[in-house]
Each structure stands twice: as C-alpha cells, then as structure tokens.
Write a protein that holds these residues in place. Structure first.
Motif, mmCIF file in Angstrom:
data_model
loop_
_atom_site.group_PDB
_atom_site.id
_atom_site.type_symbol
_atom_site.label_atom_id
_atom_site.label_comp_id
_atom_site.label_asym_id
_atom_site.label_seq_id
_atom_site.Cartn_x
_atom_site.Cartn_y
_atom_site.Cartn_z
ATOM 1 N N UNK A 1 0.755 -1.308 -0.081
ATOM 2 C CA UNK A 1 -0.100 0.063 0.153
ATOM 3 C C UNK A 1 0.824 1.249 -0.218
ATOM 4 N N UNK A 2 2.022 1.165 0.781
ATOM 5 C CA UNK A 2 3.151 2.359 0.798
ATOM 6 C C UNK A 2 3.366 2.652 -0.874
ATOM 7 N N UNK A 3 3.455 1.738 -1.675
ATOM 8 C CA UNK A 3 3.674 2.157 -3.007
ATOM 9 C C UNK A 3 2.613 2.660 -3.876
ATOM 10 N N UNK A 4 1.394 2.293 -3.546
ATOM 11 C CA UNK A 4 0.224 2.432 -4.066
ATOM 12 C C UNK A 4 -0.604 3.986 -3.810
ATOM 13 N N UNK A 5 0.366 4.326 -2.386
ATOM 14 C CA UNK A 5 -0.429 5.832 -2.059
ATOM 15 C C UNK A 5 0.280 7.001 -3.029
ATOM 16 N N UNK A 6 1.101 6.623 -3.809
ATOM 17 C CA UNK A 6 1.894 7.776 -4.892
ATOM 18 C C UNK A 6 0.484 8.106 -5.811
ATOM 19 N N UNK A 7 0.570 9.329 -6.006
ATOM 20 C CA UNK A 7 -0.604 9.955 -6.982
ATOM 21 C C UNK A 7 -0.232 9.597 -8.401
ATOM 22 N N UNK B 1 10.895 -4.571 2.624
ATOM 23 C CA UNK B 1 10.059 -3.007 2.192
ATOM 24 C C UNK B 1 10.042 -3.262 0.663
ATOM 25 N N UNK B 2 8.801 -3.283 0.333
ATOM 26 C CA UNK B 2 8.274 -3.251 -1.152
ATOM 27 C C UNK B 2 8.729 -1.987 -1.634
ATOM 28 N N UNK B 3 9.565 -1.865 -2.793
ATOM 29 C CA UNK B 3 10.030 -0.945 -3.545
ATOM 30 C C UNK B 3 9.183 -0.466 -4.785
ATOM 31 N N UNK B 4 8.672 -1.524 -5.329
ATOM 32 C CA UNK B 4 7.860 -1.419 -6.590
ATOM 33 C C UNK B 4 7.374 -2.735 -7.161
ATOM 34 N N UNK B 5 6.450 -2.790 -7.921
ATOM 35 C CA UNK B 5 5.792 -4.122 -8.456
ATOM 36 C C UNK B 5 5.651 -3.875 -10.164
ATOM 37 N N UNK C 1 3.123 -0.863 -13.680
ATOM 38 C CA UNK C 1 4.452 -1.012 -13.300
ATOM 39 C C UNK C 1 4.607 0.355 -12.322
ATOM 40 N N UNK C 2 5.141 0.387 -11.233
ATOM 41 C CA UNK C 2 5.035 1.465 -10.251
ATOM 42 C C UNK C 2 6.389 1.018 -9.430
ATOM 43 N N UNK C 3 6.976 2.450 -8.889
ATOM 44 C CA UNK C 3 8.170 2.245 -8.014
ATOM 45 C C UNK C 3 7.947 3.342 -6.942
ATOM 46 N N UNK C 4 8.077 3.206 -5.511
ATOM 47 C CA UNK C 4 7.785 3.987 -4.552
ATOM 48 C C UNK C 4 8.659 5.301 -4.669
ATOM 49 N N UNK C 5 8.186 6.371 -4.742
ATOM 50 C CA UNK C 5 9.118 7.736 -4.883
ATOM 51 C C UNK C 5 10.583 7.817 -4.187
#
Length: 101
Positions: A16-22, A52-56, A75-79
């Motif tokens: 969820x921390x990755x998905x919180x990015x706008x 810790x999830x960096x992205x997926x 495809x997403x990567x945490x900021x």
C-alpha cells in the motif's frame, strides 16, 4: 540491494505504501487477486532489505496466434526508490518472460 521475486498473496498487505503515490493507478483487491491467480508469472515485486516493497509490475498475456503478446497492466516504483532504473529492470523481466512463454 534489491530482490526481485514473484508476487505472493502476502504482498497484497504490504504494498500500500507504493500505491499511495499519486502517479500510481490502483485497483481493488479482487483485481490484483485475479491477476495473481491467472498470470502469476507476470506479477513481480521488488524488495529492499527488511522486506520493504520498492515497486511491482503486473501484466498478462493476451491475443491469439501471431498476435499473442505480453501486456503491462501496471508498473510502479515508490518515490524514494526512483531514479535507480528499477522500473526498467521490471520491464525487462516482463519482456523476457513474455518471450519465453
């Protein structure tokens, strides 16, 4: 150090921390579960030390005959982990898997 591995059900509770990015499109849990059940080879997560999830990356295969191909759904990567070519590595992985299938 980054570990890239197949996504598992437990990851749905940790990303969820990755998905919180706008900039990240999010879906409901049943959507993620469908992809995980139908195309498990096309769903990977990148982890930092401490799990810790960096992205997926999430994808699928579609088409018939000559038009059979892999499709990237997300495809997403945490900021805090961007600008390390992690998305590129995830994309290359999905492309390699698509070629082998």
């Amino acid at each position: 150090m980054t570990t890239i591995r197949r996504f598992c059900c437990d990851d749905l509770l940790r990303f969820s921390s990755v998905n919180l990015d706008h900039l990240t499109e999010t879906f409901n849990m049943s959507f993620y579960m469908t992809y995980l059940a139908r195309w498990p080879d096309y769903f990977h997560v990148a982890e930092a030390p401490g799990n810790r999830v960096m992205g997926y990356i999430m994808g699928k295969v579609e088409g018939q005959g000559e038009s059979w191909h892999g499709h990237v759904t997300a495809v997403t990567v945490a900021p805090e982990f961007r600008r390390q070519q992690l998305a590129k590595k995830l994309m290359n992985l999905l492309e390699d898997i698509s070629d082998k299938m």
